[in-house]
Design a protein around this motif. Structure first.
Motif, mmCIF file in Angstrom:
data_model
loop_
_atom_site.group_PDB
_atom_site.id
_atom_site.type_symbol
_atom_site.label_atom_id
_atom_site.label_comp_id
_atom_site.label_asym_id
_atom_site.label_seq_id
_atom_site.Cartn_x
_atom_site.Cartn_y
_atom_site.Cartn_z
ATOM 1 N N LYS A 42 64.780 28.935 33.737
ATOM 2 C CA LYS A 42 66.131 29.465 33.865
ATOM 3 C C LYS A 42 66.119 30.339 32.732
ATOM 4 O O LYS A 42 67.010 31.384 32.759
ATOM 5 C CB LYS A 42 66.947 28.486 33.729
ATOM 6 N N GLU A 43 66.058 29.920 31.275
ATOM 7 C CA GLU A 43 66.038 30.910 30.308
ATOM 8 C C GLU A 43 65.270 32.274 30.407
ATOM 9 O O GLU A 43 65.712 33.351 30.122
ATOM 10 C CB GLU A 43 65.462 30.259 29.047
ATOM 11 N N ALA A 44 63.953 32.104 30.853
ATOM 12 C CA ALA A 44 63.341 33.441 31.241
ATOM 13 C C ALA A 44 63.855 34.259 32.380
ATOM 14 O O ALA A 44 63.969 35.587 32.135
ATOM 15 C CB ALA A 44 61.834 33.065 31.832
ATOM 16 N N ALA A 45 64.530 33.717 33.135
ATOM 17 C CA ALA A 45 65.152 34.434 34.436
ATOM 18 C C ALA A 45 66.354 35.114 33.726
ATOM 19 O O ALA A 45 66.578 36.470 34.106
ATOM 20 C CB ALA A 45 65.542 33.679 35.498
ATOM 21 N N ARG A 46 67.165 34.557 32.695
ATOM 22 C CA ARG A 46 68.375 35.370 32.085
ATOM 23 C C ARG A 46 67.910 36.216 31.459
ATOM 24 O O ARG A 46 68.510 37.328 31.438
ATOM 25 C CB ARG A 46 68.998 33.962 31.364
ATOM 26 N N GLU A 47 67.011 35.917 30.569
ATOM 27 C CA GLU A 47 66.245 37.239 29.640
ATOM 28 C C GLU A 47 65.874 38.123 30.346
ATOM 29 O O GLU A 47 66.205 39.449 30.079
ATOM 30 C CB GLU A 47 65.278 36.536 28.641
ATOM 31 N N LEU A 48 65.262 38.125 31.588
ATOM 32 C CA LEU A 48 64.676 39.159 32.229
ATOM 33 C C LEU A 48 65.704 39.684 33.298
ATOM 34 O O LEU A 48 65.266 40.918 33.931
ATOM 35 C CB LEU A 48 63.403 38.930 33.144
ATOM 36 N N ASN A 49 67.009 38.959 33.584
ATOM 37 C CA ASN A 49 67.888 39.471 34.467
ATOM 38 C C ASN A 49 67.367 39.364 35.803
ATOM 39 O O ASN A 49 67.357 40.496 36.424
ATOM 40 C CB ASN A 49 68.356 40.871 34.089
ATOM 41 N N ILE A 50 66.552 38.376 36.211
ATOM 42 C CA ILE A 50 66.052 38.267 37.419
ATOM 43 C C ILE A 50 66.652 37.038 37.968
ATOM 44 O O ILE A 50 67.081 36.186 37.305
ATOM 45 C CB ILE A 50 64.694 38.509 37.589
#
Length: 217
Positions: A42-50
């Protein structure tokens, strides 16, 4: 909870499929959230905006390539949360393992987006601050034609009223020792700019320096 996995500070890639992943700007961006720290999907998706589904797709690829690993599982009501981290702080990808045809092709692929951003930024800043600007041509003592993009009154090196932008190209005859001196100076400038940029103050700027023996053709 799974035992904490100790990642390596440095890893040379030996798998061709992993090298191909890390050598492509379009795919390597997905490992960024996991470099040097733990991160959930979830954190990675938020950072990459995907999307979460998109992040899961790339996560599975990186797990299969052994580029990231599960560091711990956070128990909670419902589904536990897995935390991941890259298996190394830094990855070295030998050019011989990449799928790039030549060094020249790889450099163009990696540097073109940054070069385009620099040119667009310069043009936008000049258009916003300069009523009249164009190309100033002159002849140097060596006989070389010097062409500089500048304002109509911009004969001085840095115009007080102009925007803080710069782009210039020269061909200079240097000894190997002199070239090394300038190489170090440019590395020092990049280091200083990096340290200033880490403070997070002001507007983002793009900076590029370069030095190389001029090809004959």
């Amino acid at each position: 909870m799974e035992g904490m996995v100790l990642n390596q500070p440095y890893k040379q890639v030996h798998r061709p499929d992993a090298a191909a992943f890390l050598a492509q700007p379009a795919s390597v961006r997905y490992i960024k959230p996991f470099l040097g720290r733990e991160c959930s999907v979830k954190e990675a998706a938020r950072e990459l905006n995907i999307s979460m589904s998109g992040m899961m797709y790339w996560l599975e690829k990186m797990l299969a390539l052994e580029l990231i690993e599960v560091t711990r599982i956070e128990e909670r009501r419902g589904r536990p949360i897995k935390h991941y981290r890259a298996v190394a702080e830094e990855f070295f990808v030998p050019f011989a393992l990449t799928r790039a045809g030549t060094h020249d092709e790889m450099l163009h692929e990696w540097e073109k987006p940054q070069h385009d951003a620099l040119m667009k930024g310069i043009a936008k800043a000049r258009e916003a601050h300069m009523a009249q600007w164009g190309i100033l041509h002159s002849r140097q003592e060596s006989g070389v034609l010097r062409s500089v993009f500048t304002a109509l009154d911009g004969h001085q090196e840095v115009s007080p009223s102009g925007p803080p932008v710069l782009s210039g190209w020269i061909t200079a005859h240097l000894t190997p020792e002199q070239a090394k001196v300038f190489q170090q100076r440019m590395m020092d400038i990049l280091r200083d700019m990096t340290l200033l940029g880490e403070a997070g103050e002001g507007d983002p700027y793009v900076m590029h320096v370069g030095l190389a023996p001029r090809p004959e053709h």
